[in-house]
Design a protein around this motif. Structure first.
Motif, PDB file in Angstrom:
ATOM      1  N   CYS A 271       0.872  -1.172   0.015  1.00 43.35           N
ATOM      2  CA  CYS A 271       0.104   0.092  -0.078  1.00 43.35           C
ATOM      3  C   CYS A 271       0.851   1.324  -0.052  1.00 43.35           C
ATOM      4  N   ALA A 272       1.948   1.391   0.868  1.00 40.95           N
ATOM      5  CA  ALA A 272       3.021   2.342   0.785  1.00 40.95           C
ATOM      6  C   ALA A 272       3.641   2.560  -0.534  1.00 40.95           C
ATOM      7  N   ALA A 273       4.116   1.604  -1.080  1.00 38.19           N
ATOM      8  CA  ALA A 273       4.573   1.810  -2.458  1.00 38.19           C
ATOM      9  C   ALA A 273       3.700   2.282  -3.380  1.00 38.19           C
ATOM     10  N   ALA A 274       2.369   2.121  -3.246  1.00 38.16           N
ATOM     11  CA  ALA A 274       1.395   2.533  -4.449  1.00 38.16           C
ATOM     12  C   ALA A 274       0.752   3.685  -3.837  1.00 38.16           C
ATOM     13  N   SER A 275       0.842   4.267  -2.799  1.00 35.62           N
ATOM     14  CA  SER A 275       0.262   5.468  -2.085  1.00 35.62           C
ATOM     15  C   SER A 275      -1.150   5.093  -2.204  1.00 35.62           C
ATOM     16  N   ILE A 276      -1.406   3.848  -1.703  1.00 35.41           N
ATOM     17  CA  ILE A 276      -2.808   3.653  -1.337  1.00 35.41           C
ATOM     18  C   ILE A 276      -3.262   3.614   0.256  1.00 35.41           C
ATOM     19  N   ASP A 277      -4.211   4.326   0.430  1.00 38.57           N
ATOM     20  CA  ASP A 277      -4.492   4.294   2.085  1.00 38.57           C
ATOM     21  C   ASP A 277      -5.023   3.148   2.552  1.00 38.57           C
ATOM     22  N   PRO A 278      -4.644   2.299   3.441  1.00 41.91           N
ATOM     23  CA  PRO A 278      -5.157   1.084   3.917  1.00 41.91           C
ATOM     24  C   PRO A 278      -6.592   0.951   3.950  1.00 41.91           C
ATOM     25  N   PHE A 279      -7.320   1.904   4.121  1.00 37.22           N
ATOM     26  CA  PHE A 279      -8.765   2.056   4.213  1.00 37.22           C
ATOM     27  C   PHE A 279      -9.415   1.493   3.242  1.00 37.22           C
ATOM     28  N   CYS A 280      -8.971   1.723   1.768  1.00 39.33           N
ATOM     29  CA  CYS A 280      -9.338   1.471   0.610  1.00 39.33           C
ATOM     30  C   CYS A 280      -9.341  -0.128   0.442  1.00 39.33           C
ATOM     31  N   LEU A 281      -8.647  -0.892   1.193  1.00 41.62           N
ATOM     32  CA  LEU A 281      -8.555  -2.345   1.088  1.00 41.62           C
ATOM     33  C   LEU A 281      -9.554  -3.221   1.914  1.00 41.62           C
ATOM     34  N   VAL A 282     -10.219  -3.783   1.303  1.00 44.85           N
ATOM     35  CA  VAL A 282     -11.133  -4.649   2.359  1.00 44.85           C
ATOM     36  C   VAL A 282     -10.753  -6.343   2.243  1.00 44.85           C
ATOM     37  N   PHE A 283     -10.463  -6.724   3.169  1.00 43.64           N
ATOM     38  CA  PHE A 283     -10.061  -8.081   3.035  1.00 43.64           C
ATOM     39  C   PHE A 283     -11.390  -9.068   3.521  1.00 43.64           C
ATOM     40  N   GLU A 284     -11.633 -10.033   2.571  1.00 40.31           N
ATOM     41  CA  GLU A 284     -12.649 -10.908   2.725  1.00 40.31           C
ATOM     42  C   GLU A 284     -12.523 -12.422   3.415  1.00 40.31           C
ATOM     43  N   LEU A 285     -12.872 -12.432   4.376  1.00 38.05           N
ATOM     44  CA  LEU A 285     -12.670 -13.927   5.084  1.00 38.05           C
ATOM     45  C   LEU A 285     -14.005 -14.680   5.495  1.00 38.05           C
ATOM     46  N   THR A 286     -14.260 -15.821   5.001  1.00 38.95           N
ATOM     47  CA  THR A 286     -15.250 -16.573   5.308  1.00 38.95           C
ATOM     48  C   THR A 286     -15.330 -16.779   6.890  1.00 38.95           C
ATOM     49  N   GLU A 287     -16.467 -17.147   7.549  1.00 41.19           N
ATOM     50  CA  GLU A 287     -16.540 -17.457   8.847  1.00 41.19           C
ATOM     51  C   GLU A 287     -15.856 -18.683   9.170  1.00 41.19           C
ATOM     52  N   THR A 288     -15.863 -19.787   8.263  1.00 44.99           N
ATOM     53  CA  THR A 288     -15.446 -20.982   8.536  1.00 44.99           C
ATOM     54  C   THR A 288     -13.895 -20.846   8.584  1.00 44.99           C
ATOM     55  N   SER A 289     -13.146 -20.076   7.583  1.00 44.08           N
ATOM     56  CA  SER A 289     -11.661 -19.786   7.660  1.00 44.08           C
ATOM     57  C   SER A 289     -11.457 -19.178   8.882  1.00 44.08           C
ATOM     58  N   ALA A 290     -12.079 -18.314   9.450  1.00 49.02           N
ATOM     59  CA  ALA A 290     -11.969 -17.731  10.727  1.00 49.02           C
ATOM     60  C   ALA A 290     -11.786 -18.793  12.040  1.00 49.02           C
ATOM     61  N   MET A 291     -12.648 -19.833  11.734  1.00 51.21           N
ATOM     62  CA  MET A 291     -12.866 -20.809  12.866  1.00 51.21           C
ATOM     63  C   MET A 291     -11.644 -21.882  12.789  1.00 51.21           C
ATOM     64  N   GLU A 292     -10.906 -21.954  11.767  1.00 54.64           N
ATOM     65  CA  GLU A 292      -9.850 -22.970  11.817  1.00 54.64           C
ATOM     66  C   GLU A 292      -8.873 -22.811  12.703  1.00 54.64           C
ATOM     67  N   ASP A 293      -8.444 -21.367  12.936  1.00 50.63           N
ATOM     68  CA  ASP A 293      -7.455 -21.178  14.031  1.00 50.63           C
ATOM     69  C   ASP A 293      -7.816 -19.851  14.629  1.00 50.63           C
ATOM     70  N   PRO A 294      -8.910 -19.883  15.566  1.00 48.99           N
ATOM     71  CA  PRO A 294      -9.491 -18.599  16.272  1.00 48.99           C
ATOM     72  C   PRO A 294      -8.515 -17.844  17.009  1.00 48.99           C
ATOM     73  N   VAL A 295      -7.624 -18.341  17.429  1.00 53.36           N
ATOM     74  CA  VAL A 295      -6.480 -17.479  18.166  1.00 53.36           C
ATOM     75  C   VAL A 295      -5.825 -16.734  17.468  1.00 53.36           C
ATOM     76  N   SER A 296      -5.407 -17.134  16.016  1.00 55.37           N
ATOM     77  CA  SER A 296      -4.581 -16.751  15.241  1.00 55.37           C
ATOM     78  C   SER A 296      -5.292 -15.683  14.263  1.00 55.37           C
ATOM     79  N   SER A 297      -6.665 -15.960  14.064  1.00 54.89           N
ATOM     80  CA  SER A 297      -7.552 -15.079  13.502  1.00 54.89           C
ATOM     81  C   SER A 297      -7.572 -13.788  14.349  1.00 54.89           C
ATOM     82  N   LEU A 298      -7.964 -14.031  15.344  1.00 52.63           N
ATOM     83  CA  LEU A 298      -8.409 -13.103  16.128  1.00 52.63           C
ATOM     84  C   LEU A 298      -7.190 -12.009  16.249  1.00 52.63           C
ATOM     85  N   ASP A 299      -5.920 -12.364  16.586  1.00 48.52           N
ATOM     86  CA  ASP A 299      -4.500 -11.789  16.563  1.00 48.52           C
ATOM     87  C   ASP A 299      -4.309 -11.064  15.299  1.00 48.52           C
ATOM     88  N   LEU A 300      -4.268 -11.755  14.080  1.00 51.53           N
ATOM     89  CA  LEU A 300      -4.206 -11.088  12.677  1.00 51.53           C
ATOM     90  C   LEU A 300      -5.134 -10.087  12.303  1.00 51.53           C
TER      91      LEU A 300
END
Length: 417
Positions: A271-300
């Motif tokens: 983002c910094a190299a492209a001069s893009i504000d992080p707010f413009c990026l939306v990361f989509e994650l399925t709830e199933t993916s989030a449940m695979e490792d709930p602790v790591s998911s919460l942290d990241l």
């Protein structure tokens, strides 16, 4: 129009109805073939490679659900029209089952149906798909049905065979452009266009999802910065003066990426190299993916939000712990699963679910997005219940980079008028 481009295969044990569907299909520009036998149906399917299938659910030898399961096993890519005289709830259940199996559903038509009703559905589906219905360049079923190997994926990454397409998102309230979702495709020289459902799971299990995800992020951010954010007519407008009104880029995030300690630094650097504000990026994650490792998911995910990125919980409403994940993890957007959106025109239950999710999202301060919008009535309903964003074939199919930018310019000019 080349009529041979559109081929309709009909399976119905009532020869009169099969013939009626055939006549309607031919009048709508389809080449048609009809059969009452599942055995003949599957033989024709393999040899003829139809773009569309009309399927009756109630048959004596092999019921429609069994046929749908077999079509999924064969990795059928044809658009499927389900017909039957069973009740609407059974029809909707069959449709949901087909979608869960990865099939592409054109529509559900209760019997008895009018010729005009069926003709309108076929015409609309044909016209909305355009080039997406081009025949498979490798029609041999043995070539289409294959298992992706680790070696093939490694070679594909080395040869740079992956390409990105972008599907526009619009605001439900006024259809103004809101952003794009980046989607990956694998154009294999031997296999043709390989769907993500075949290679993404393999990439996750063999450890290649990290380099593939980074490729997607790097390439999509470069395009977004170079073409979208740099285009004055798309950005330099008074109604987009605040940060929350800027165009966004959505990127799907695999659960495997949640364990990558260097992931956040990589994204922030891009983002910094492209001069893009992080707010413009939306990361989509399925709830199933989030449940695979709930602790790591919460942290990241917490760290991503602290850096300013947005997070969307994808396919909301399809898992067993949707509510828990929505409250537990720091999402900024909830995305209504397309199975509810696509069945909304025929199902009061689906409309009720959509309304409930939108109201829940807003009560938690989240933006709401509906994917799978394929007809004007559904978009109007989303506007009525104040859903924020919409995407789907009614708006645009996923487009190559240059076509996506051209679409955005045309849409903006049309929107201003």
């Amino acid at each position: 129009m080349d009529n041979n481009k559109y081929k309709l295969l009909i399976l119905d044990d009532d020869t009169l109805i099969a013939r009626t569907i055939s006549v309607i299909g031919e009048s709508s520009g389809f080449e048609t073939r009809a059969t009452t036998s599942p055995e003949s149906f599957f033989k024709t399917l393999d040899e003829w490679q139809p773009t569309h299938i009309a399927l009756d659910l109630i048959m004596p030898d092999m019921d429609g659900v069994e046929v749908l399961v077999e079509l999924a096993r064969k990795e059928c890519t044809a658009r499927i029209l389900i017909t039957s005289g069973v009740g609407s709830r059974v029809l909707d259940a069959a449709r949901r089952s087909a979608v869960e199996h990865g099939l592409s559903i054109a529509g559900v038509v209760p019997k008895p149906f009018s010729p005009g009703q069926l003709r309108e559905l076929l015409n609309k589906d044909r016209d909305s798909r355009g080039d997406a219905l081009e025949p498979d360049p490798h029609p041999d079923p043995a070539r289409r049905r294959f298992e992706v190997t680790t070696e093939e994926l490694e070679a594909a990454l080395e040869r740079d065979e992956f390409e990105l397409v972008y599907q526009p998102k619009v605001k439900c309230a006024d259809s103004d452009l809101a952003g794009f979702e980046a989607l990956v495709r694998w154009r294999c020289p031997q296999r043709g266009l390989v769907p993500p459902a075949l290679f993404i799971p393999v990439a996750e299990t063999c450890g290649l999802i990290a380099p593939l995800t980074r490729l997607i992020i790097r390439r999509s951010i470069e395009w977004f910065a170079r073409e979208v954010r740099a285009c004055p007519e798309l950005n330099d407008n008074p109604w987009r003066s605040s940060l929350v009104e800027r165009l966004t880029l959505s990127i799907n995030l695999s659960a495997r990426s949640l364990g990558d300690a260097e992931f956040i630094e990589f994204v922030h650097e891009q983002c910094a190299a492209a001069s893009i504000d992080p707010f413009c990026l939306v990361f989509e994650l399925t709830e199933t993916s989030a449940m695979e490792d709930p602790v790591s998911s919460l942290d990241l995910l917490t760290r991503l939000r602290m850096k300013g990125f947005q997070l969307s919980i994808d396919d909301f409403g399809t898992g067993y712990s949707s509510m828990l994940q929505l409250v537990r993890l720091p999402f900024s957007e909830v995305k209504v699963d397309k199975s509810f959106v696509m069945s909304a025109p025929r199902s009061e239950e689906s409309r009720a679910v959509i309304r409930s999710i939108v109201e829940l999202g807003h009560s938690l301060g989240l933006r709401t997005t509906a994917e799978g919008v394929e007809d004007p009535d559904t978009l109007e309903y989303l506007k009525e219940i104040e859903c924020d964003l919409a995407q789907g074939f009614l708006i645009s199919r996923p487009l190559p980079a240059d076509e996506a930018l051209a679409w955005a310019r045309r849409h903006l000019n049309s929107w201003r008028e």
